[in-house]
Design an enzyme around this catalytic site. Structure first.
Site, PDB file in Angstrom:
ATOM      1  N   CYS A   1      -5.608  -3.063   2.576  1.00  0.00           N
ATOM      2  CA  CYS A   1      -5.363  -2.864   4.009  1.00  0.00           C
ATOM      3  C   CYS A   1      -6.612  -3.009   4.877  1.00  0.00           C
ATOM      4  CB  CYS A   1      -4.679  -1.510   4.216  1.00  0.00           C
ATOM      5  SG  CYS A   1      -3.742  -1.468   5.760  1.00  0.00           S
TER       6      CYS A   1
ATOM      7  N   GLU B   1       0.850  -1.192   0.000  1.00  0.00           N
ATOM      8  CA  GLU B   1       0.000   0.000   0.000  1.00  0.00           C
ATOM      9  C   GLU B   1       0.885   1.242   0.000  1.00  0.00           C
ATOM     10  OE1 GLU B   1      -2.363   0.604   3.607  1.00  0.00           O
ATOM     11  OE2 GLU B   1      -3.881   1.688   2.456  1.00  0.00           O
TER      12      GLU B   1
ATOM     13  N   LYS C   1      -9.748   1.629  -2.601  1.00  0.00           N
ATOM     14  CA  LYS C   1     -10.024   1.169  -1.223  1.00  0.00           C
ATOM     15  C   LYS C   1     -11.477   1.458  -0.866  1.00  0.00           C
ATOM     16  CE  LYS C   1      -7.574   1.383   3.248  1.00  0.00           C
ATOM     17  NZ  LYS C   1      -6.370   1.995   3.872  1.00  0.00           N
TER      18      LYS C   1
HETATM   19  N1  LIG Z   1      -3.836   1.167   7.363  1.00  0.00           N
HETATM   20  C1  LIG Z   1      -5.021   0.571   7.235  1.00  0.00           C
HETATM   21  O1  LIG Z   1      -5.747   0.802   6.277  1.00  0.00           O
HETATM   22  C2  LIG Z   1      -5.525  -0.399   8.226  1.00  0.00           C
HETATM   23  C3  LIG Z   1      -4.847  -0.624   9.514  1.00  0.00           C
HETATM   24  O2  LIG Z   1      -3.736  -0.217   9.781  1.00  0.00           O
HETATM   25  C4  LIG Z   1      -5.612  -1.422  10.475  1.00  0.00           C
HETATM   26  O3  LIG Z   1      -6.725  -1.866  10.147  1.00  0.00           O
HETATM   27  O4  LIG Z   1      -5.146  -1.640  11.594  1.00  0.00           O
END
Ligand SMILES: NC(=O)CC(=O)C(=O)O
Length: 300
Positions: free
Chosen positions: A152, A42, A111
């Protein structure tokens, strides 16, 4: 038949062009070592943080995705381009583009669940202050595999993974950057949960950790098999992990434990989309007004 996967846990700095060049170099290295699909983390062209997204954003196609398209074509590999801040029509998105070995973009995923959390004294992060959520699924085929993309925070939503499983995915790829608060307990557990729930492969690809960054990534890029077993993992330094995706394994696990034939869909409470007045209206984030739950189904 197997698909050889490379998961690139790369260091990301503050210089966007350096980040892009570094990603391309690591993709070449992975391809030279036999990878057929190379996946980035990401936010690989920008530090991860709401204060950076506008400055580092670009349209798709743009400089970052054109570089990835070229390297995919040069190396004749699939590239899952982690994510970048994408600008489109006055909005910013956290977007993953996927490239075929001929350099064409074959999938694009924005996302869907924005990372808005507040753990007092630990971490507050509100992607929705600057980003807009996507509303579309993204799958593509690579060799024997059908692959679904999430980014994520999306991994926390079992529904997304379940929908991808129903669409026939063998592997779910989540470019991600968990942090020092949530990473230790949740990162691997969520991957194993999604893999076990759906009896498929799951991999999550993190940036390497930078202790001086405003957001410190957990690292620990990992791939999990359909049995819930960790196939390959690492700590938080820059590295490339390799693993093989064997679609036959899904069949075997699903025969051994036949969840798909045992679901009691007739007794579960289902959320049902109510006929929309205007089907072209796009869903707002968290807008559940078009859905209802039939609680009566729970009464014996
Ligand atoms: N960074 C993200 O999108 C998610 C995350 O860090 C988490 O769910 O914990």
């Amino acid at each position: 038949m197997a698909l050889r996967l490379a998961l690139v846990q790369m260091s990301v700095g503050i210089n966007k062009m350096d980040n892009i060049a570094h990603a391309c170099k690591l993709i070449r290295e992975a391809a030279n070592k036999g990878a057929q699909l190379v996946a980035l983390p990401e936010c690989f062209n920008s530090p991860y943080g709401t204060k950076y997204f506008k400055e580092y954003s670009e349209p798709i196609p743009g400089p970052t995705t054109m570089s990835l398209a070229q390297v995919a074509k040069d190396c004749k590999v699939y590239v899952v381009g982690g994510s970048i801040p994408e600008s489109d029509d006055g909005h910013l998105y956290n977007t993953c583009s996927v490239f075929a070995p001929n350099g064409e973009i074959i999938a694009k995923y924005r996302k869907m669940h924005l990372f808005d959390i507040d753990v007092p004294g630990k971490i507050r992060f509100q992607e929705s202050e600057v980003l807009k959520a996507g509303n579309r699924f993204a799958t593509f085929n690579a060799g024997p595999c059908t692959i679904g993309i999430g980014i994520c925070y999306d991994i926390r939503f079992a529904e997304l993974a379940q929908i991808y499983a129903q669409k026939g995915c063998h592997l779910l790829l989540y470019p991600g950057a968990f942090n020092m608060t949530t990473g230790p307990l949740h990162w691997e557990l969520l991957q194993r949960a999604r893999a076990l729930d759906n009896q498929l492969y799951v991999a999550a690809i993190s940036p390497a950790r930078d202790e001086n960054a405003s957001y410190i990534a957990w690292g620990h890029t990992t791939a999990v098999g359909p049995w819930g077993d960790v196939l390959v993992t690492t700590d938080h330094e820059e590295t490339i992990l390799y693993t093989d995706i064997e679609t036959e394994k899904l069949k075997q696990v699903r025969e051994n434990i036949p969840l798909n034939n045992q679901r009691r869909l007739n007794v579960y409470t289902r959320t049902k989309p109510v006929q929309s007045q205007n089907p072209t209206t796009s869903l707002k984030n968290n807008d559940m007004s078009g859905y209802q739950i039939d609680v009566n189904q729970h009464v014996d």
